[in-house]
Design a protein around this motif. Structure first.
Motif, PDB file in Angstrom:
ATOM      1  N   ASP A  21       0.802  -1.215   0.000  1.00 36.27           N
ATOM      2  CA  ASP A  21       0.000   0.000   0.000  1.00 36.27           C
ATOM      3  C   ASP A  21       0.841   1.275   0.000  1.00 36.27           C
ATOM      4  N   ARG A  22       2.178   1.108  -0.146  1.00 33.92           N
ATOM      5  CA  ARG A  22       3.048   2.295  -0.134  1.00 33.92           C
ATOM      6  C   ARG A  22       4.063   2.278  -1.281  1.00 33.92           C
ATOM      7  N   ALA A  47       0.496   3.674  -4.669  1.00 30.76           N
ATOM      8  CA  ALA A  47      -0.124   4.570  -3.696  1.00 30.76           C
ATOM      9  C   ALA A  47      -0.235   5.983  -4.252  1.00 30.76           C
ATOM     10  N   ARG A 163      -1.129   6.545   0.837  1.00 29.41           N
ATOM     11  CA  ARG A 163      -1.428   5.129   1.016  1.00 29.41           C
ATOM     12  C   ARG A 163      -2.354   4.690  -0.109  1.00 29.41           C
ATOM     13  N   ARG A 164      -2.107   3.528  -0.633  1.00 30.59           N
ATOM     14  CA  ARG A 164      -2.933   2.992  -1.713  1.00 30.59           C
ATOM     15  C   ARG A 164      -4.341   2.658  -1.213  1.00 30.59           C
ATOM     16  N   ASN A 165      -5.322   2.929  -2.047  1.00 26.30           N
ATOM     17  CA  ASN A 165      -6.677   2.486  -1.801  1.00 26.30           C
ATOM     18  C   ASN A 165      -6.878   1.205  -2.615  1.00 26.30           C
ATOM     19  N   PRO A 166      -6.828   0.023  -1.995  1.00 25.89           N
ATOM     20  CA  PRO A 166      -6.869  -1.228  -2.763  1.00 25.89           C
ATOM     21  C   PRO A 166      -8.244  -1.564  -3.331  1.00 25.89           C
TER      22      PRO A 166
END
Length: 207
Positions: A21-22, A47, A163-166
């Motif tokens: 997520d990074r 991300a 931060r990634r939004n999955p």
């Protein structure tokens, strides 16, 4: 075959501990061009992206001052539609909507004499129009290099905070080929017409 860069990322993830997520994509000049291209085709992998002085829209070159150096070819009318499709298919700006859930921080020098500043301007405008998260910074007296140090500090701080939004609630995706068939939880499985883009704009309504 697979795109080289995602395959390299997969190799690194296999060998090292990586926070999925990074993962951040950034680059300058050709690296900025690559950041735009990989970002629009694989938005679910990152991300954030932070392209500097990258190519994003071929039309930026048409009005550029050194355009007289370019050789122009006349295209027979019967091939115009095919030509335009092929040219559009390699332009990141064509797929700007794919960055709906991927933040972008772009920068360009207004005096750039290597990559026209309109590349970043046009891409930033397209992203804003489509409601995509973008921050664009243009430096009036900067050419292709020479950005102030405080910009890089601000840029790194911004990137490290992302931060990634999955699994975004809404996914928008456009493609010219099934090699790039979607992102997150949305996939395109076939084309209705040849030499046309396939697009999906979907919302997850919950269980």
């Amino acid at each position: 075959g697979r795109d080289i860069t995602p395959a390299v990322i997969d190799d690194v993830i296999r060998d090292y501990w990586v926070d999925l997520d990074r993962v951040i994509l950034e680059g300058h000049s050709m690296g900025g061009t690559g950041s735009w291209n990989l970002g629009v085709h694989h938005p679910d992998r990152f991300a954030a992206i932070a392209p500097v002085c990258g190519n994003a829209d071929r039309r930026a070159w048409d009005a550029w001052k050194p355009v007289k150096r370019r050789v122009r070819y006349e295209v027979p009318p019967r091939f115009a539609e095919l030509r335009n499709f092929l040219l559009d298919s390699v332009d990141p700006v064509t797929y700007a909507g794919n960055l709906l859930a991927l933040p972008a921080l772009a920068a360009h020098g207004a005096q750039d004499d290597t990559v026209p500043v309109a590349n970043s301007r046009n891409m930033a405008d397209a992203l804003k129009t489509l409601g995509c998260p973008v921050v664009y910074r243009e430096f009036e007296n900067v050419r292709h290099w020479g950005f102030p140090n405080d910009f890089y500090t601000t840029r790194w701080n911004w990137m490290l905070a992302q931060r990634r939004n999955p699994a975004p609630e809404r996914v928008r995706y456009k493609t010219a080929t099934l090699r790039h068939d979607g992102a997150y939880w949305a996939r395109i499985v076939r084309f209705i017409e040849p030499l046309k883009f396939a697009e999906i704009d979907a919302r997850h309504l919950g269980e």
